[in-house]
Motif scaffolding. Structure first.
Motif, short mmCIF file in Angstrom:
data_model
loop_
_atom_site.label_atom_id
_atom_site.label_comp_id
_atom_site.label_asym_id
_atom_site.label_seq_id
_atom_site.Cartn_x
_atom_site.Cartn_y
_atom_site.Cartn_z
N GLU A 1 3.14 17.80 1.70
CA GLU A 1 2.30 16.74 1.79
C GLU A 1 1.06 16.58 0.86
O GLU A 1 0.95 15.67 0.12
CB GLU A 1 1.30 16.85 3.07
CG GLU A 1 0.60 15.57 3.49
CD GLU A 1 -0.05 15.67 4.84
OE1 GLU A 1 -0.87 14.95 5.26
OE2 GLU A 1 0.29 16.60 5.72
N GLU A 2 0.60 17.78 0.48
CA GLU A 2 -0.36 17.93 -0.48
C GLU A 2 0.10 17.55 -1.97
O GLU A 2 -0.68 16.67 -2.67
CB GLU A 2 -1.02 19.43 -0.70
CG GLU A 2 -2.05 19.60 -1.59
CD GLU A 2 -2.44 21.09 -1.74
OE1 GLU A 2 -3.25 21.34 -2.78
OE2 GLU A 2 -2.43 21.68 -0.60
N HIS B 1 0.71 -1.23 -0.07
CA HIS B 1 -0.01 0.01 -0.05
C HIS B 1 0.99 1.07 0.05
O HIS B 1 1.83 1.27 0.83
CB HIS B 1 -0.90 0.05 1.25
CG HIS B 1 -1.95 1.19 1.17
ND1 HIS B 1 -3.06 1.18 0.22
CD2 HIS B 1 -2.00 2.19 1.90
CE1 HIS B 1 -3.78 2.23 0.59
NE2 HIS B 1 -3.30 2.75 1.56
N THR C 1 1.75 4.95 0.86
CA THR C 1 1.26 6.04 1.61
C THR C 1 2.49 6.88 1.43
O THR C 1 3.57 6.63 1.16
CB THR C 1 0.99 5.55 2.86
OG1 THR C 1 2.10 4.87 3.44
CG2 THR C 1 -0.22 4.35 3.10
N PRO C 2 1.98 8.14 1.91
CA PRO C 2 3.27 9.04 2.10
C PRO C 2 4.37 8.85 3.24
O PRO C 2 5.45 8.82 2.76
CB PRO C 2 2.50 10.59 2.76
CG PRO C 2 1.10 10.19 2.04
CD PRO C 2 0.67 8.80 2.29
N GLU C 3 3.79 8.01 4.18
CA GLU C 3 4.87 7.61 5.10
C GLU C 3 5.74 6.37 4.63
O GLU C 3 6.76 6.33 5.11
CB GLU C 3 4.25 7.07 6.33
CG GLU C 3 3.41 8.06 7.05
CD GLU C 3 2.18 8.32 6.19
OE1 GLU C 3 1.69 9.64 6.54
OE2 GLU C 3 1.48 7.51 5.83
N ILE D 1 2.58 15.40 -2.54
CA ILE D 1 2.98 14.13 -2.46
C ILE D 1 1.75 13.33 -2.57
O ILE D 1 1.51 12.18 -3.19
CB ILE D 1 3.55 13.48 -1.10
CG1 ILE D 1 5.28 14.50 -1.08
CG2 ILE D 1 3.80 12.15 -0.86
CD1 ILE D 1 5.60 14.35 0.47
N ASN D 2 0.59 13.79 -1.82
CA ASN D 2 -0.70 13.08 -2.02
C ASN D 2 -1.17 12.88 -3.48
O ASN D 2 -1.88 11.94 -3.80
CB ASN D 2 -1.89 13.74 -0.90
CG ASN D 2 -1.44 13.07 0.67
OD1 ASN D 2 -1.00 12.04 0.59
ND2 ASN D 2 -1.70 14.02 1.46
N GLY D 3 -0.98 14.08 -4.10
CA GLY D 3 -1.58 14.14 -5.48
C GLY D 3 -0.90 13.26 -6.24
O GLY D 3 -1.58 12.68 -7.10
N GLU D 4 0.40 12.95 -6.15
CA GLU D 4 1.23 12.21 -6.95
C GLU D 4 0.60 10.71 -6.72
O GLU D 4 0.50 9.72 -7.47
CB GLU D 4 2.44 11.99 -6.93
CG GLU D 4 3.28 13.48 -7.03
CD GLU D 4 2.99 13.52 -8.95
OE1 GLU D 4 3.06 12.74 -9.74
OE2 GLU D 4 2.90 14.94 -9.20
N ILE D 5 0.37 10.26 -5.35
CA ILE D 5 0.02 9.18 -4.93
C ILE D 5 -1.36 8.73 -5.56
O ILE D 5 -1.60 7.70 -6.20
CB ILE D 5 -0.06 8.93 -3.35
CG1 ILE D 5 1.43 8.66 -2.90
CG2 ILE D 5 -0.93 7.61 -3.12
CD1 ILE D 5 1.40 8.91 -1.35
N GLU D 6 -2.09 9.69 -5.60
CA GLU D 6 -3.45 9.97 -5.90
C GLU D 6 -3.54 9.31 -7.46
O GLU D 6 -4.36 8.67 -8.06
CB GLU D 6 -4.69 10.90 -5.79
CG GLU D 6 -4.87 10.76 -4.37
CD GLU D 6 -5.47 12.33 -4.02
OE1 GLU D 6 -5.91 12.94 -4.95
OE2 GLU D 6 -5.73 12.72 -2.73
#
Length: 196
Positions: free
Chosen positions: A70-71, A6, A8-10, A73-78
């Motif tokens: 964070e924003e 999975h 995640t950013p972490e 990073i989350n965008g790339e993950i999405e």
């Protein structure tokens, strides 16, 4: 690069840590991508994705764009995480490749719908057609896109057959691009590892 099942950013590396890791491990990732790349006919290439290829893509985008908030990073993950197979399917980036720009334009017009005519056929089972471009429509009335994202859903019996060593055919039955081939054994062994 630790595979966790999975993204995640972490679970991603910092830009500094990734830079060091990349120097030592980039050849491994390139070899993995090459192993999972299947040429169907002269002009279609399917890059079967895995957690490793998608993690690498995300880390590369973060590195290139120098994204550390964070924003972002989350965008790339999405954007990329939906391309990781979930144990019941194979997911691939489909590239339609023509070097000559005029030929590419002409052929993309002739190949409207080609992404929906791709199939996987596990030995002893019915064909499974690709589910294409779930993120957004990549064609119009004039032409198809040179890049598509496809998913092949495999039944539990198909997955068991693949894991037991069944041959798998990749094909396309589009009127203007009839092609099929056996997926090479080394590639199929890697793809079998995606299945639960």
């Amino acid at each position: 690069m630790q595979l966790t099942g999975h993204i995640t950013p972490e679970s991603l590396m910092s830009l500094e840590a990734y830079s060091k890791w990349r120097k030592a491990h980039k050849p491994e990732v390139i070899a993995h991508r090459k192993l999972r790349s299947v040429q169907l006919g002269e002009h279609i290439n399917l890059q079967f994705e895995s957690e490793m290829t998608i993690r690498y893509q995300i880390q590369e985008m973060l590195r290139i764009e120098k994204i550390f908030e964070e924003e972002g990073i989350n965008g790339e993950i999405e954007a990329y995480a939906p391309l990781v197979p979930d144990g019941g399917n194979w997911k691939a980036t489909m590239l339609i490749e023509y070097t000559d720009i005029n030929e590419r334009k002409r052929e993309l017009a002739r190949l409207i719908g080609v992404e929906d005519r791709l199939f996987i056929e596990v030995e002893g089972h019915a064909r499974v057609y690709a589910i294409a471009d779930e993120d957004l429509d990549r064609e119009n009335d004039v032409k198809t896109s040179a890049v598509h994202f496809v998913r092949f859903e495999l039944t539990p019996h198909m997955r068991a057959s693949v894991k037991a060593g069944a041959a798998v055919k990749l094909g396309c039955d589009h009127t203007h691009y009839p092609a099929h081939m056996q997926i090479p054994l080394e590639t199929l062994a890697s793809l079998a590892g995606d299945l639960k």
